[in-house]
Scaffold this active site. Structure first.
Site, PDB file in Angstrom:
ATOM      1  N   GLY A  12       0.771  -1.231   0.000  1.00 30.22           N
ATOM      2  CA  GLY A  12       0.000   0.000   0.000  1.00 30.22           C
ATOM      3  C   GLY A  12       0.806   1.287   0.000  1.00 30.22           C
ATOM      4  O   GLY A  12       0.309   2.321   0.443  1.00 30.22           O
ATOM      5  N   ARG A  64     -14.768 -15.511 -10.157  1.00 31.40           N
ATOM      6  CA  ARG A  64     -14.458 -14.094 -10.283  1.00 31.40           C
ATOM      7  C   ARG A  64     -15.717 -13.226 -10.232  1.00 31.40           C
ATOM      8  O   ARG A  64     -15.730 -12.152  -9.641  1.00 31.40           O
ATOM      9  CB  ARG A  64     -13.726 -13.876 -11.614  1.00 31.40           C
ATOM     10  CG  ARG A  64     -12.535 -12.957 -11.530  1.00 31.40           C
ATOM     11  CD  ARG A  64     -11.810 -12.900 -12.866  1.00 31.40           C
ATOM     12  NE  ARG A  64     -10.663 -13.774 -12.927  1.00 31.40           N
ATOM     13  CZ  ARG A  64      -9.472 -13.510 -12.395  1.00 31.40           C
ATOM     14  NH1 ARG A  64      -9.267 -12.383 -11.767  1.00 31.40           N
ATOM     15  NH2 ARG A  64      -8.492 -14.353 -12.500  1.00 31.40           N
ATOM     16  N   ARG A  90      -5.716  -8.360  -8.722  1.00 36.28           N
ATOM     17  CA  ARG A  90      -6.730  -9.234  -9.317  1.00 36.28           C
ATOM     18  C   ARG A  90      -7.139  -8.654 -10.658  1.00 36.28           C
ATOM     19  O   ARG A  90      -7.360  -7.438 -10.769  1.00 36.28           O
ATOM     20  CB  ARG A  90      -7.973  -9.345  -8.426  1.00 36.28           C
ATOM     21  CG  ARG A  90      -7.720  -9.821  -7.012  1.00 36.28           C
ATOM     22  CD  ARG A  90      -7.049 -11.160  -6.925  1.00 36.28           C
ATOM     23  NE  ARG A  90      -7.800 -12.232  -7.560  1.00 36.28           N
ATOM     24  CZ  ARG A  90      -7.306 -13.441  -7.807  1.00 36.28           C
ATOM     25  NH1 ARG A  90      -6.043 -13.726  -7.499  1.00 36.28           N
ATOM     26  NH2 ARG A  90      -8.055 -14.362  -8.380  1.00 36.28           N
ATOM     27  N   LEU A  92      -9.709  -7.698 -13.331  1.00 36.06           N
ATOM     28  CA  LEU A  92     -11.134  -7.362 -13.270  1.00 36.06           C
ATOM     29  C   LEU A  92     -11.791  -7.702 -14.602  1.00 36.06           C
ATOM     30  O   LEU A  92     -11.232  -7.442 -15.671  1.00 36.06           O
ATOM     31  CB  LEU A  92     -11.300  -5.875 -12.954  1.00 36.06           C
ATOM     32  CG  LEU A  92     -10.803  -5.463 -11.556  1.00 36.06           C
ATOM     33  CD1 LEU A  92     -10.691  -3.949 -11.441  1.00 36.06           C
ATOM     34  CD2 LEU A  92     -11.708  -6.030 -10.462  1.00 36.06           C
ATOM     35  N   ASN A 106      -5.550   3.141 -12.789  1.00 34.97           N
ATOM     36  CA  ASN A 106      -4.607   2.115 -12.342  1.00 34.97           C
ATOM     37  C   ASN A 106      -3.196   2.647 -12.528  1.00 34.97           C
ATOM     38  O   ASN A 106      -2.938   3.443 -13.434  1.00 34.97           O
ATOM     39  CB  ASN A 106      -4.777   0.848 -13.187  1.00 34.97           C
ATOM     40  CG  ASN A 106      -3.823  -0.266 -12.775  1.00 34.97           C
ATOM     41  OD1 ASN A 106      -3.657  -0.546 -11.588  1.00 34.97           O
ATOM     42  ND2 ASN A 106      -3.187  -0.894 -13.751  1.00 34.97           N
ATOM     43  N   HIS A 108       0.616   1.163 -13.269  1.00 30.55           N
ATOM     44  CA  HIS A 108       1.289  -0.044 -13.754  1.00 30.55           C
ATOM     45  C   HIS A 108       2.783   0.248 -13.867  1.00 30.55           C
ATOM     46  O   HIS A 108       3.162   1.297 -14.392  1.00 30.55           O
ATOM     47  CB  HIS A 108       0.713  -0.442 -15.116  1.00 30.55           C
ATOM     48  CG  HIS A 108       1.292  -1.722 -15.628  1.00 30.55           C
ATOM     49  ND1 HIS A 108       0.958  -2.948 -15.093  1.00 30.55           N
ATOM     50  CD2 HIS A 108       2.200  -1.964 -16.591  1.00 30.55           C
ATOM     51  CE1 HIS A 108       1.642  -3.892 -15.723  1.00 30.55           C
ATOM     52  NE2 HIS A 108       2.399  -3.324 -16.637  1.00 30.55           N
ATOM     53  N   SER A 135       3.247   3.967 -15.478  1.00 33.11           N
ATOM     54  CA  SER A 135       2.149   4.619 -16.186  1.00 33.11           C
ATOM     55  C   SER A 135       0.911   4.627 -15.314  1.00 33.11           C
ATOM     56  O   SER A 135       0.620   3.642 -14.643  1.00 33.11           O
ATOM     57  CB  SER A 135       1.803   3.840 -17.474  1.00 33.11           C
ATOM     58  OG  SER A 135       2.936   3.636 -18.285  1.00 33.11           O
ATOM     59  N   THR A 140      -9.849   0.086 -18.721  1.00 35.08           N
ATOM     60  CA  THR A 140     -10.857  -0.387 -19.671  1.00 35.08           C
ATOM     61  C   THR A 140     -10.881  -1.911 -19.590  1.00 35.08           C
ATOM     62  O   THR A 140     -10.180  -2.514 -18.771  1.00 35.08           O
ATOM     63  CB  THR A 140     -10.523   0.082 -21.095  1.00 35.08           C
ATOM     64  OG1 THR A 140      -9.214  -0.395 -21.435  1.00 35.08           O
ATOM     65  CG2 THR A 140     -10.555   1.598 -21.205  1.00 35.08           C
ATOM     66  N   GLU A 142      -9.675  -4.184 -21.464  1.00 34.74           N
ATOM     67  CA  GLU A 142      -8.410  -4.850 -21.778  1.00 34.74           C
ATOM     68  C   GLU A 142      -7.404  -4.627 -20.661  1.00 34.74           C
ATOM     69  O   GLU A 142      -7.244  -3.496 -20.190  1.00 34.74           O
ATOM     70  CB  GLU A 142      -7.831  -4.294 -23.080  1.00 34.74           C
ATOM     71  CG  GLU A 142      -8.568  -4.720 -24.329  1.00 34.74           C
ATOM     72  CD  GLU A 142      -8.401  -6.197 -24.614  1.00 34.74           C
ATOM     73  OE1 GLU A 142      -7.272  -6.714 -24.481  1.00 34.74           O
ATOM     74  OE2 GLU A 142      -9.425  -6.830 -24.947  1.00 34.74           O
ATOM     75  N   LEU A 143      -6.664  -5.665 -20.279  1.00 32.95           N
ATOM     76  CA  LEU A 143      -5.707  -5.576 -19.172  1.00 32.95           C
ATOM     77  C   LEU A 143      -4.609  -4.550 -19.463  1.00 32.95           C
ATOM     78  O   LEU A 143      -3.963  -4.609 -20.521  1.00 32.95           O
ATOM     79  CB  LEU A 143      -5.064  -6.953 -18.938  1.00 32.95           C
ATOM     80  CG  LEU A 143      -4.030  -7.009 -17.808  1.00 32.95           C
ATOM     81  CD1 LEU A 143      -4.683  -6.809 -16.454  1.00 32.95           C
ATOM     82  CD2 LEU A 143      -3.260  -8.318 -17.846  1.00 32.95           C
ATOM     83  N   ASP A 144      -4.399  -3.636 -18.513  1.00 29.07           N
ATOM     84  CA  ASP A 144      -3.324  -2.640 -18.599  1.00 29.07           C
ATOM     85  C   ASP A 144      -3.367  -1.845 -19.902  1.00 29.07           C
ATOM     86  O   ASP A 144      -2.327  -1.497 -20.483  1.00 29.07           O
ATOM     87  CB  ASP A 144      -1.944  -3.305 -18.406  1.00 29.07           C
ATOM     88  CG  ASP A 144      -1.823  -3.952 -17.037  1.00 29.07           C
ATOM     89  OD1 ASP A 144      -2.436  -3.432 -16.089  1.00 29.07           O
ATOM     90  OD2 ASP A 144      -1.131  -4.974 -16.917  1.00 29.07           O
TER      91      ASP A 144
HETATM   92  C1  GAR Z   1       3.476  -1.049  -7.471  1.00 32.40           C
HETATM   93  O1  GAR Z   1       4.771  -1.106  -8.020  1.00 32.40           O
HETATM   94  C2  GAR Z   1       2.449  -1.058  -8.581  1.00 32.40           C
HETATM   95  O2  GAR Z   1       2.822  -0.330  -9.718  1.00 32.40           O
HETATM   96  C3  GAR Z   1       2.358  -2.522  -8.882  1.00 32.40           C
HETATM   97  O3  GAR Z   1       2.402  -3.164  -7.627  1.00 32.40           O
HETATM   98  C4  GAR Z   1       3.155  -2.352  -6.724  1.00 32.40           C
HETATM   99  C5  GAR Z   1       2.315  -2.109  -5.491  1.00 32.40           C
HETATM  100  O4  GAR Z   1       3.080  -1.501  -4.468  1.00 32.40           O
HETATM  101  N1  GAR Z   1       1.158  -2.833  -9.589  1.00 32.40           N
HETATM  102  C6  GAR Z   1       1.037  -3.829 -10.453  1.00 32.40           C
HETATM  103  O5  GAR Z   1       1.946  -4.591 -10.721  1.00 32.40           O
HETATM  104  C7  GAR Z   1      -0.327  -3.953 -11.079  1.00 32.40           C
HETATM  105  N2  GAR Z   1      -0.366  -5.054 -12.012  1.00 32.40           N
HETATM  106  P1  GAR Z   1       2.342  -0.767  -3.263  1.00 32.40           P
HETATM  107  O6  GAR Z   1       1.352  -1.783  -2.674  1.00 32.40           O
HETATM  108  O7  GAR Z   1       3.452  -0.477  -2.298  1.00 32.40           O
HETATM  109  O8  GAR Z   1       1.661   0.431  -3.796  1.00 32.40           O
END
Ligand code: GAR
Length: 201
Positions: A12, A64, A90, A92, A106, A108, A135, A140, A142-144
């Site tokens: 988090g 799901r 997860r 979605l 989101n 990524h 990013s 949407t 589609e994933l990422d």
């Molecule tokens: C972050 O690096 C985020 O970009 C990534 O998980 C980490 C969460 O760290 N997200 C993904 O990989 C999404 N597919 P945090 O819990 O310390 O924010």
């Protein structure tokens, strides 16, 4: 103020920087931190910040669709204006993403459209990329995928491992995501590209 629900699965750190930014003249406030993992460290961090928390354990649902239905029900209690996915791990379904399209962001850890999915830093290193980054995009079906709202870049250094690169990118995530969410909550969906970072570790 707009209400933001932040969805997490882990430590988090992005949730915390988003929440800490949402004070004063910020157009939004956090209303809920929701995790699919009851043991996610971010739940305690959110509670320490005085934000209501909830855990909806995906493992307790048959599929799901049932998990997402429980998510939607819990979210409806707080009626957020915006959902910010912050390390929510997860996938979605289109049923969920369509319900929130235009109102869900989101972050990524790659320079999308490169390296959707997992293991982004290992893939950037293996490809010999000179730069990596993160990013923030609208979610949407589609994933990422989905419109990119902002990016930040870092150099990939010769001795990088996925962990050292991830740490360098995470610092930029913590700059980028609050800046983009603040703009988005204020109605600005134009793209924010942070200036490239040089001369760091
Ligand atoms: C972050 O690096 C985020 O970009 C990534 O998980 C980490 C969460 O760290 N997200 C993904 O990989 C999404 N597919 P945090 O819990 O310390 O924010």
């Amino acid at each position: 103020a707009k209400k933001v629900a932040i969805l997490i699965s882990g430590g988090g750190s992005n949730m915390e920087v988003l929440a800490r930014d949402m004070t004063g003249d910020h157009p939004a406030r956090p209303c809920l931190v929701l995790s699919n993992d009851p043991d996610a460290g971010g739940l305690a961090r959110a509670a320490a910040l005085g934000i209501p928390t909830a855990a909806i354990d995906h493992r307790t649902f048959p599929d799901r669709a049932a998990f997402e239905s429980a998510l939607l029900t819990r979210l409806a209690e707080d009626a957020p204006d915006i959902i910010a996915l912050a390390g929510f791990m997860r996938i979605l379904t289109p049923g969920f993403t369509r319900a929130w399209q235009g109102r869900m962001l989101n972050i990524h850890p790659s320079l999308l459209p490169l390296y959707k999915g997992l293991h982004t830093h290992a893939r950037a290193i293996d490809a010999g990329d000179a730069q990596a980054g993160c990013s923030v995009h609208e979610v949407t079906a589609e994933l990422d995928d989905g419109p990119i709202l902002g990016q930040a870049r870092v150099p990939v250094l010769p001795d990088d491992t996925p962990d050292t690169l991830a740490a360098r990118v995470l610092i930029q995530e913590h700059r980028l995501y609050p800046a983009v969410l603040r703009r988005f909550a204020g109605g600005d969906r134009t793209r924010l590209d942070l200036p490239p970072v040089v001369n760091i570790n």
